[in-house]
Design a protein around this motif. Structure first.
Motif, PDB file in Angstrom:
ATOM      1  N   ASN A 144     -31.095  34.272 -17.640  1.00 14.94           N
ATOM      2  CA  ASN A 144     -31.866  35.510 -17.325  1.00 14.94           C
ATOM      3  C   ASN A 144     -31.126  36.308 -15.823  1.00 14.94           C
ATOM      4  OD1 ASN A 144     -33.656  35.384 -19.109  1.00 14.94           O
ATOM      5  ND2 ASN A 144     -35.027  34.184 -17.970  1.00 14.94           N
ATOM      6  N   GLN A 145     -30.493  35.491 -15.079  1.00 12.21           N
ATOM      7  CA  GLN A 145     -29.967  35.972 -13.968  1.00 12.21           C
ATOM      8  C   GLN A 145     -28.714  36.424 -14.307  1.00 12.21           C
ATOM      9  OE1 GLN A 145     -30.476  33.263 -10.629  1.00 12.21           O
ATOM     10  NE2 GLN A 145     -31.762  34.557  -9.659  1.00 12.21           N
ATOM     11  N   LEU A 146     -27.682  35.343 -15.001  1.00  9.45           N
ATOM     12  CA  LEU A 146     -26.327  35.614 -15.114  1.00  9.45           C
ATOM     13  C   LEU A 146     -25.694  35.562 -16.576  1.00  9.45           C
ATOM     14  CD1 LEU A 146     -24.790  33.416 -12.181  1.00  9.45           C
ATOM     15  CD2 LEU A 146     -25.173  35.920 -12.198  1.00  9.45           C
ATOM     16  N   GLY A 147     -26.632  35.431 -17.531  1.00  7.86           N
ATOM     17  CA  GLY A 147     -26.571  35.646 -18.767  1.00  7.86           C
ATOM     18  C   GLY A 147     -26.210  36.986 -19.351  1.00  7.86           C
ATOM     19  N   LEU A 148     -25.688  37.449 -20.443  1.00  9.57           N
ATOM     20  CA  LEU A 148     -25.435  38.463 -21.138  1.00  9.57           C
ATOM     21  C   LEU A 148     -26.414  38.960 -21.834  1.00  9.57           C
ATOM     22  CD1 LEU A 148     -23.390  41.030 -21.365  1.00  9.57           C
ATOM     23  CD2 LEU A 148     -22.526  39.673 -23.262  1.00  9.57           C
ATOM     24  N   ILE A 149     -27.307  39.934 -21.402  1.00 12.37           N
ATOM     25  CA  ILE A 149     -28.511  40.545 -21.916  1.00 12.37           C
ATOM     26  C   ILE A 149     -28.104  41.781 -22.692  1.00 12.37           C
ATOM     27  CG2 ILE A 149     -30.861  41.256 -21.684  1.00 12.37           C
ATOM     28  CD1 ILE A 149     -30.892  39.290 -19.436  1.00 12.37           C
ATOM     29  N   PRO A 150     -28.058  42.114 -23.667  1.00 12.13           N
ATOM     30  CA  PRO A 150     -27.544  43.449 -24.460  1.00 12.13           C
ATOM     31  C   PRO A 150     -28.389  44.593 -24.107  1.00 12.13           C
ATOM     32  CG  PRO A 150     -27.541  41.494 -26.208  1.00 12.13           C
ATOM     33  CD  PRO A 150     -28.138  40.976 -24.869  1.00 12.13           C
ATOM     34  N   TYR A 161     -21.509  35.355 -17.804  1.00 11.21           N
ATOM     35  CA  TYR A 161     -22.059  34.570 -18.989  1.00 11.21           C
ATOM     36  C   TYR A 161     -20.995  33.278 -19.616  1.00 11.21           C
ATOM     37  CZ  TYR A 161     -19.674  36.298 -23.252  1.00 11.21           C
ATOM     38  OH  TYR A 161     -18.555  36.569 -23.868  1.00 11.21           O
ATOM     39  N   GLN A 162     -19.712  33.607 -19.409  1.00  7.16           N
ATOM     40  CA  GLN A 162     -18.814  32.585 -20.001  1.00  7.16           C
ATOM     41  C   GLN A 162     -18.884  31.228 -19.221  1.00  7.16           C
ATOM     42  OE1 GLN A 162     -14.990  34.661 -20.011  1.00  7.16           O
ATOM     43  NE2 GLN A 162     -15.924  36.533 -19.882  1.00  7.16           N
ATOM     44  N   PHE A 163     -19.503  31.225 -18.083  1.00  9.89           N
ATOM     45  CA  PHE A 163     -19.574  30.047 -17.693  1.00  9.89           C
ATOM     46  C   PHE A 163     -20.996  29.105 -17.625  1.00  9.89           C
ATOM     47  CE2 PHE A 163     -16.213  32.245 -15.549  1.00  9.89           C
ATOM     48  CZ  PHE A 163     -15.150  31.627 -15.420  1.00  9.89           C
ATOM     49  N   LEU A 164     -21.782  29.539 -18.347  1.00  7.84           N
ATOM     50  CA  LEU A 164     -23.363  29.243 -18.297  1.00  7.84           C
ATOM     51  C   LEU A 164     -23.173  28.654 -19.818  1.00  7.84           C
ATOM     52  CD1 LEU A 164     -25.485  32.203 -17.327  1.00  7.84           C
ATOM     53  CD2 LEU A 164     -24.668  30.134 -15.823  1.00  7.84           C
ATOM     54  N   HIS A 165     -24.040  27.487 -19.967  1.00  7.97           N
ATOM     55  CA  HIS A 165     -24.086  26.868 -21.300  1.00  7.97           C
ATOM     56  C   HIS A 165     -25.802  26.391 -21.633  1.00  7.97           C
ATOM     57  CE1 HIS A 165     -19.896  26.652 -20.817  1.00  7.97           C
ATOM     58  NE2 HIS A 165     -19.817  26.586 -22.185  1.00  7.97           N
ATOM     59  N   GLY A 166     -25.991  26.005 -22.596  1.00  2.50           N
ATOM     60  CA  GLY A 166     -27.332  25.960 -23.239  1.00  2.50           C
ATOM     61  C   GLY A 166     -27.814  24.556 -23.109  1.00  2.50           C
ATOM     62  N   GLY A 167     -26.916  23.491 -22.964  1.00  2.00           N
ATOM     63  CA  GLY A 167     -27.337  22.332 -23.218  1.00  2.00           C
ATOM     64  C   GLY A 167     -26.112  21.265 -23.105  1.00  2.00           C
ATOM     65  N   TRP A 168     -26.163  20.004 -23.032  1.00  2.00           N
ATOM     66  CA  TRP A 168     -24.847  19.102 -23.144  1.00  2.00           C
ATOM     67  C   TRP A 168     -23.962  19.283 -24.307  1.00  2.00           C
ATOM     68  CZ3 TRP A 168     -22.697  17.104 -19.219  1.00  2.00           C
ATOM     69  CH2 TRP A 168     -23.468  16.755 -18.156  1.00  2.00           C
ATOM     70  N   GLY A 169     -24.707  19.224 -25.433  1.00  2.00           N
ATOM     71  CA  GLY A 169     -23.977  19.541 -26.919  1.00  2.00           C
ATOM     72  C   GLY A 169     -23.141  20.761 -26.554  1.00  2.00           C
ATOM     73  N   HIS A 170     -23.893  21.661 -26.182  1.00  2.00           N
ATOM     74  CA  HIS A 170     -22.992  23.132 -26.137  1.00  2.00           C
ATOM     75  C   HIS A 170     -21.798  23.157 -25.143  1.00  2.00           C
ATOM     76  CE1 HIS A 170     -23.601  27.687 -25.194  1.00  2.00           C
ATOM     77  NE2 HIS A 170     -22.398  27.512 -26.002  1.00  2.00           N
ATOM     78  N   SER A 213     -26.434  43.675 -31.251  1.00  2.00           N
ATOM     79  CA  SER A 213     -27.758  43.192 -30.900  1.00  2.00           C
ATOM     80  C   SER A 213     -28.069  44.252 -29.651  1.00  2.00           C
ATOM     81  CB  SER A 213     -27.393  42.207 -30.120  1.00  2.00           C
ATOM     82  OG  SER A 213     -26.722  40.965 -30.981  1.00  2.00           O
ATOM     83  N   LEU A 214     -27.967  45.569 -30.026  1.00  2.00           N
ATOM     84  CA  LEU A 214     -28.371  46.572 -29.290  1.00  2.00           C
ATOM     85  C   LEU A 214     -30.056  46.503 -28.810  1.00  2.00           C
ATOM     86  CD1 LEU A 214     -26.486  49.710 -30.462  1.00  2.00           C
ATOM     87  CD2 LEU A 214     -26.188  48.596 -28.139  1.00  2.00           C
ATOM     88  N   GLY A 215     -30.281  46.592 -27.671  1.00  2.00           N
ATOM     89  CA  GLY A 215     -31.788  46.655 -27.335  1.00  2.00           C
ATOM     90  C   GLY A 215     -32.306  45.175 -27.167  1.00  2.00           C
ATOM     91  N   SER A 216     -31.507  44.162 -27.283  1.00  2.82           N
ATOM     92  CA  SER A 216     -32.020  42.617 -27.604  1.00  2.82           C
ATOM     93  C   SER A 216     -32.134  42.057 -26.161  1.00  2.82           C
ATOM     94  CB  SER A 216     -30.970  41.677 -28.041  1.00  2.82           C
ATOM     95  OG  SER A 216     -31.463  40.099 -28.402  1.00  2.82           O
ATOM     96  N   PHE A 217     -33.200  41.583 -25.891  1.00  7.33           N
ATOM     97  CA  PHE A 217     -33.379  40.874 -24.468  1.00  7.33           C
ATOM     98  C   PHE A 217     -33.087  39.378 -24.584  1.00  7.33           C
ATOM     99  CE2 PHE A 217     -36.034  44.597 -24.358  1.00  7.33           C
ATOM    100  CZ  PHE A 217     -35.782  45.269 -23.052  1.00  7.33           C
ATOM    101  N   ILE A 218     -32.433  38.842 -25.483  1.00  5.32           N
ATOM    102  CA  ILE A 218     -32.257  37.514 -25.594  1.00  5.32           C
ATOM    103  C   ILE A 218     -30.794  37.256 -25.032  1.00  5.32           C
ATOM    104  CG2 ILE A 218     -31.564  35.574 -27.231  1.00  5.32           C
ATOM    105  CD1 ILE A 218     -33.475  36.829 -29.241  1.00  5.32           C
ATOM    106  N   PRO A 219     -30.620  36.466 -23.916  1.00  6.13           N
ATOM    107  CA  PRO A 219     -29.446  36.190 -23.271  1.00  6.13           C
ATOM    108  C   PRO A 219     -28.291  35.336 -24.043  1.00  6.13           C
ATOM    109  CG  PRO A 219     -31.097  34.839 -22.126  1.00  6.13           C
ATOM    110  CD  PRO A 219     -31.846  35.595 -23.410  1.00  6.13           C
ATOM    111  N   LEU A 220     -27.079  35.838 -23.943  1.00  6.52           N
ATOM    112  CA  LEU A 220     -25.884  35.169 -24.460  1.00  6.52           C
ATOM    113  C   LEU A 220     -25.316  34.531 -23.254  1.00  6.52           C
ATOM    114  CD1 LEU A 220     -23.930  34.569 -26.947  1.00  6.52           C
ATOM    115  CD2 LEU A 220     -22.642  36.763 -25.864  1.00  6.52           C
ATOM    116  N   VAL A 221     -25.155  33.197 -23.652  1.00  9.03           N
ATOM    117  CA  VAL A 221     -24.661  32.271 -22.889  1.00  9.03           C
ATOM    118  C   VAL A 221     -23.275  31.332 -23.187  1.00  9.03           C
ATOM    119  CG1 VAL A 221     -26.494  32.017 -21.043  1.00  9.03           C
ATOM    120  CG2 VAL A 221     -26.154  30.312 -22.898  1.00  9.03           C
ATOM    121  N   GLY A 222     -22.390  30.936 -22.653  1.00 12.44           N
ATOM    122  CA  GLY A 222     -21.381  30.167 -23.429  1.00 12.44           C
ATOM    123  C   GLY A 222     -20.166  30.546 -23.247  1.00 12.44           C
TER     124      GLY A 222
END
Length: 482
Positions: A144-150, A161-170, A213-222
């Motif tokens: 929520n701080q550094l992810g890409l929120i549309p 956002y390019q340097f964040l990840h959602g888990g070990w598998g990711h 994803s206009l208007g979306s609050f779901i952050p993109l990471v990875g």
């Protein structure tokens, strides 16, 4: 089905430092910055439960999902509804609360419809407690701080956002692909341009994702969008050249060769197909598609200017070069064995053009030229060999080649004063005064007064150091006479 290019092998003598640095940066961010997310989430769930918010939000969440499915035809939400009901039946209170807290679309739905959902007292309690949890914990999560929120797009998050990840598998999957693709593209573009192109692909990938994803609050990471950009750059660099691809299908894997660009529409088509038909997988397919187009587009648009591929990228690897040299050298030596000197000369000249750093080729060309000392080629090869010996700091060889030329070729094509002067300097450094004096006599005969006087002065100084007064006096007189 998985298809990845596998044309190059890594050269550890010249490691891909930027690729390795990007991998290390992602790992550090994941371990030390994102490492606190789990603790913040646990604290948020505890505060959420203590405030009694699950009892308020669970009925609203189920109604929210059913409305999405019924009125908007959002089939992806059907899976979320089943998961929600299963968690409630199994009494998984922690994960149920975490799901409600982390669903950003649901949170903004509650903000917009709180007057309808709850009575005034419940509404005030919810707003007060939920705001505290949001500000204290949820908004401080890395995504929520550094992810890409549309819905709240900012320039810096297109990079962070390019340097964040959602888990070990990711992160493991992304770092593996970053390494497999990065070292080749970095070798092609050079470290600085590779880094800028990598970040630009990630940013453009984020822009494409935002557009879908206009208007979306779901952050993109990875780093997936950036890595897709590497894939696009990879195939654009090779163009229509046939390269190797590795593919994996179920339990079967193998390699095939195909024009590099032919795979781009396959990758692109797969991402677009999955975007429309794969369902709720959590994968940002349009970000991948945007990265592919961005990478290929950057190379096509700037490939003859800023993103031009370095010439040495297409040179064979050292092992392949050695194999080619060995084959060509054997053919030239076979021609020598048959006394076919003209063919051998042409073969060695071809080797010289491609392997100018191999002194043995020049030595053979010198020996072939020596067969006809009356021709100018013998003089040019002599100078080349003297220059090569000097650059490799082998003054004895340079003097020996010079002396041999004096015996065989000097009468036909005399060497220049500079050639004799170089031999004189090399001889003085080796304290070979006999060769130095001989070089001086040749230098005097070359009619260059400036070089002659300087050489004479050096001989005076050297003989004085050696306490050879008669010799020093002889050259002093020559210096005065000159």
């Amino acid at each position: 089905m998985l298809i990845i290019p596998a044309e190059n092998t890594i050269n550890w003598k010249r490691p891909p430092w930027v690729t390795l640095g990007l991998m290390f940066a992602c790992l550090l961010v994941f371990l030390f910055y994102q490492g606190g997310d789990s603790r913040k989430l646990e604290q948020a769930v505890d505060a959420y439960v203590d405030a009694g918010l699950p009892q308020l939000e669970e009925p609203a969440y189920e109604d929210y999902l059913q409305r999405k499915i019924r009125f908007e035809g959002d089939d992806e939400r059907a899976l979320e509804l089943r998961q929600f009901q299963q968690l409630r039946e199994e009494g998984e209170d922690f994960w149920l609360s975490a799901s409600l807290l982390m669903d950003r679309e649901f949170y903004h739905y509650l903000l917009q419809n709180r007057d309808i959902i709850w009575a005034p007292a419940e509404r005030m309690h919810w707003l007060e407690q939920r705001s505290i949890i949001e500000e204290t914990y949820i908004q401080r999560l890395s995504a929520n701080q550094l992810g890409l929120i549309p819905a709240k797009l900012s320039l810096y998050t297109l990079i962070t956002y390019q340097f964040l990840h959602g888990g070990w598998g990711h992160i493991i999957g992304n770092l593996l692909f970053l390494f497999l693709l990065g070292f080749t593209v970095e070798k092609a573009l050079g470290p600085g341009r590779f880094l800028l192109a990598y970040l630009a692909c990630g940013a453009l990938s984020g822009v494409v994702f935002t557009a879908f994803s206009l208007g979306s609050f779901i952050p993109l990471v990875g780093a997936s969008g950036s890595i897709s950009g590497l894939m696009g750059m990879y195939v654009a660099i090779y163009g229509l050249q046939k390269i190797r691809f590795f593919y994996f299908l179920g339990v079967y894997f193998n390699y095939f060769r195909a024009p590099a660009l032919a795979i781009l529409p396959v990758w692109l088509g797969k991402e677009i197909y999955d975007y429309w038909f794969a369902g709720a997988t959590g994968v940002a397919y349009m970000a991948h598609a945007g990265g592919l187009l961005a990478g290929a587009g950057l190379v096509w648009l700037l490939g003859k200017s800023w993103l031009q591929v370095r010439e040495e990228f297409f040179e064979p690897e050292e092992s392949e070069q050695d194999e080619r040299f060995t084959t060509g050298y054997a053919q030239a030596m076979a021609s020598l064995g048959r006394m076919d000197f003209d063919l051998a000369r042409r073969q060695f000249e071809a080797l010289r053009e491609n392997y100018s750093d191999r002194p043995i080729v020049l030595e053979h060309l010198y020996k072939l030229a020596k067969l006809r000392p009356d021709l100018p080629e013998y003089q040019s090869r002599t100078r080349e060999l003297m220059n090569d010996a000097q650059s490799r700091r082998q003054p004895e060889q340079m003097v020996a080649v010079w002396q041999e030329y004096l015996r065989k070729g000097e009468e036909h094509h005399p060497l220049a004063a500079e050639d004799h002067n170089r031999v004189l300097f090399a001889s003085l450094k080796q304290h070979d005064m006999k060769a130095a004096e001989k070089a001086f006599e040749r230098l005097r005969g070359a009619d260059d007064p400036l070089l002659t006087s300087e050489a004479c002065r050096l001989l005076v100084e050297e003989f004085e150091k050696l306490q050879m007064a008669p010799k020093a006096q002889h050259y002093r007189q020559l210096l005065q006479a000159g």
